[in-house]
Motif scaffolding. Sequence first.
Motif, PDB file in Angstrom:
ATOM      1  N   VAL A 155      51.476   0.484  13.834  1.00 41.48           N
ATOM      2  CA  VAL A 155      50.413   1.323  14.393  1.00 41.48           C
ATOM      3  C   VAL A 155      51.069   2.475  15.142  1.00 41.48           C
ATOM      4  CG1 VAL A 155      48.712  -0.502  14.614  1.00 41.48           C
ATOM      5  CG2 VAL A 155      50.274  -0.051  16.491  1.00 41.48           C
ATOM      6  N   ARG A 156      50.261   3.465  15.491  1.00 48.90           N
ATOM      7  CA  ARG A 156      50.777   4.653  16.144  1.00 48.90           C
ATOM      8  C   ARG A 156      51.064   4.346  17.616  1.00 48.90           C
ATOM      9  NH1 ARG A 156      47.745  10.256  16.385  1.00 48.90           N
ATOM     10  NH2 ARG A 156      45.924   8.951  16.141  1.00 48.90           N
ATOM     11  N   HIS A 157      52.231   4.771  18.093  1.00 45.56           N
ATOM     12  CA  HIS A 157      52.547   4.633  19.516  1.00 45.56           C
ATOM     13  C   HIS A 157      53.078   5.937  20.058  1.00 45.56           C
ATOM     14  CE1 HIS A 157      51.707   0.438  19.862  1.00 45.56           C
ATOM     15  NE2 HIS A 157      52.705   0.032  19.115  1.00 45.56           N
ATOM     16  N   GLN A 158      52.947   6.058  21.371  1.00 41.36           N
ATOM     17  CA  GLN A 158      53.430   7.256  22.054  1.00 41.36           C
ATOM     18  C   GLN A 158      54.327   6.873  23.224  1.00 41.36           C
ATOM     19  OE1 GLN A 158      49.575   8.599  23.244  1.00 41.36           O
ATOM     20  NE2 GLN A 158      49.365  10.013  21.537  1.00 41.36           N
ATOM     21  N   TRP A 159      55.180   7.799  23.547  1.00 43.69           N
ATOM     22  CA  TRP A 159      55.921   7.742  24.814  1.00 43.69           C
ATOM     23  C   TRP A 159      55.531   9.030  25.507  1.00 43.69           C
ATOM     24  CZ3 TRP A 159      59.628  10.190  27.841  1.00 43.69           C
ATOM     25  CH2 TRP A 159      60.319   9.398  28.760  1.00 43.69           C
ATOM     26  N   HIS A 178      53.372   6.290  29.406  1.00 38.82           N
ATOM     27  CA  HIS A 178      52.472   5.335  28.746  1.00 38.82           C
ATOM     28  C   HIS A 178      52.201   5.752  27.306  1.00 38.82           C
ATOM     29  CE1 HIS A 178      48.401   7.569  29.108  1.00 38.82           C
ATOM     30  NE2 HIS A 178      49.361   8.430  29.380  1.00 38.82           N
ATOM     31  N   CYS A 179      51.482   4.885  26.593  1.00 33.87           N
ATOM     32  CA  CYS A 179      50.973   5.228  25.267  1.00 33.87           C
ATOM     33  C   CYS A 179      49.481   5.460  25.434  1.00 33.87           C
ATOM     34  CB  CYS A 179      51.233   4.106  24.269  1.00 33.87           C
ATOM     35  SG  CYS A 179      50.449   4.406  22.672  1.00 33.87           S
ATOM     36  N   ASP A 180      49.010   6.596  24.970  1.00 34.65           N
ATOM     37  CA  ASP A 180      47.629   7.015  25.209  1.00 34.65           C
ATOM     38  C   ASP A 180      46.666   6.576  24.108  1.00 34.65           C
ATOM     39  OD1 ASP A 180      45.856   8.251  26.959  1.00 34.65           O
ATOM     40  OD2 ASP A 180      45.825  10.090  25.774  1.00 34.65           O
ATOM     41  N   MET A 181      47.163   5.842  23.112  1.00 35.05           N
ATOM     42  CA  MET A 181      46.242   5.322  22.105  1.00 35.05           C
ATOM     43  C   MET A 181      45.262   4.379  22.822  1.00 35.05           C
ATOM     44  SD  MET A 181      47.593   6.809  19.573  1.00 35.05           S
ATOM     45  CE  MET A 181      46.309   6.196  18.493  1.00 35.05           C
ATOM     46  N   ALA A 182      44.034   4.346  22.342  1.00 35.07           N
ATOM     47  CA  ALA A 182      43.004   3.562  23.024  1.00 35.07           C
ATOM     48  C   ALA A 182      43.470   2.138  23.291  1.00 35.07           C
ATOM     49  CB  ALA A 182      41.720   3.558  22.191  1.00 35.07           C
ATOM     50  N   GLN A 183      43.432   1.742  24.531  1.00 34.94           N
ATOM     51  CA  GLN A 183      43.750   0.383  24.996  1.00 34.94           C
ATOM     52  C   GLN A 183      45.248   0.034  24.987  1.00 34.94           C
ATOM     53  OE1 GLN A 183      41.897  -2.104  26.475  1.00 34.94           O
ATOM     54  NE2 GLN A 183      40.365  -0.506  26.676  1.00 34.94           N
ATOM     55  N   HIS A 184      46.107   0.913  24.490  1.00 37.94           N
ATOM     56  CA  HIS A 184      47.525   0.544  24.422  1.00 37.94           C
ATOM     57  C   HIS A 184      48.179   0.497  25.801  1.00 37.94           C
ATOM     58  CE1 HIS A 184      48.330   1.304  19.872  1.00 37.94           C
ATOM     59  NE2 HIS A 184      47.200   0.678  20.089  1.00 37.94           N
ATOM     60  N   THR A 185      47.718   1.360  26.718  1.00 36.57           N
ATOM     61  CA  THR A 185      48.259   1.303  28.083  1.00 36.57           C
ATOM     62  C   THR A 185      47.889  -0.040  28.708  1.00 36.57           C
ATOM     63  OG1 THR A 185      47.924   3.679  28.260  1.00 36.57           O
ATOM     64  CG2 THR A 185      48.343   2.492  30.299  1.00 36.57           C
ATOM     65  N   GLY A 201      49.807  -3.036  27.617  1.00 36.96           N
ATOM     66  CA  GLY A 201      51.209  -3.209  28.000  1.00 36.96           C
ATOM     67  C   GLY A 201      52.118  -1.997  27.888  1.00 36.96           C
ATOM     68  N   LEU A 202      51.684  -0.945  27.192  1.00 34.54           N
ATOM     69  CA  LEU A 202      52.579   0.206  27.035  1.00 34.54           C
ATOM     70  C   LEU A 202      52.485   1.113  28.258  1.00 34.54           C
ATOM     71  CD1 LEU A 202      52.348   0.901  23.223  1.00 34.54           C
ATOM     72  CD2 LEU A 202      54.345   0.189  24.531  1.00 34.54           C
ATOM     73  N   LYS A 203      53.173   0.686  29.306  1.00 31.12           N
ATOM     74  CA  LYS A 203      53.131   1.357  30.590  1.00 31.12           C
ATOM     75  C   LYS A 203      54.494   1.214  31.237  1.00 31.12           C
ATOM     76  CE  LYS A 203      50.068   1.592  34.530  1.00 31.12           C
ATOM     77  NZ  LYS A 203      48.998   0.963  35.299  1.00 31.12           N
TER      78      LYS A 203
HETATM   79 CU   LIG Z   1      50.531   2.764  21.269  1.00 29.56          CU
END
Ligand SMILES: [Cu+2]
Length: 256
Positions: A132-136, A177-184, A187-189
């Motif tokens: 899935v798509r992730h961001q930093w 964080h990752c700004d994809m919906a609900q990813h923060t 745990g992506l924080k």
């Molecule tokens: Cu993500």
Amino acid sequence: MLVALGGLAVVVTIVVWRASTTGNAGAPRVQKVTATSDYRQPALTVAAGTDAHAHHHHPGMSMDMQGAVMGENKDRLPQDCPQITEDVKVTVHAGRKYARRFPGLMFAYDQQEWNVPPCSRVTVTFVNDDDVRHQWMLHGLPKYIHPQGMFHLEVTGPGEKSGTFIVPSGDKTYFVHCDMAQHTEKGLKAQLKAGAGNMDLPSIPGLTATINVDTYPVGWGAGSVGMVLTAGFAGALLGVFCLNRAARRAIYRAGQ
Ligand SMILES: [Cu+2]
């Protein structure tokens, strides 16, 4: 009649067992979520003669099928930095497997904190190990260099992207964080500290306490008990009915 009674016993046992297992919601359950979404962007169709890269001309931004680099700054010094103090290279992974050590979380970075010197030039290589798509995405940089004070790498996983930014002088904590919906929330924080940082952010997995802790209360009252009993009774009746029918059919067939 014996068959019906036996069936009733079985059904009641199953119903009671189901009620006891599903009713015991004291511990939060981690849902296994299969990544079925495909965030890959559709191929661009561009009419002949138009500039296919017109939208890529924002400074510090690049984008392709694999993801994007936004708010990149390789050479413009923040006003308060006489020079670049150091070139720092950081490799960050993101993925579900890094969340295994954090009960209740679904995604995580492999590290939750990075330390860099003030006025250093930071090159981040962001590796997305998921499908899935992730961001930093880092916040708090000077807005006169970075649109909205943001630097951000995005990878349509699995894959990787690299980008560079320069942190200003001074001890400061930057939110990542990752700004994809609900990813923060899942745990992506994380945080990046320039120098000693100026604070610790809340709810960083494994680092800092959560402000709003999830609770999973079970409200056992007359209503819920009644509901379980009613459901159990209805299930038992249904079982008796079905078994009776089956038994009659068997008898009918045997008689033929
Ligand atoms: Cu993500």
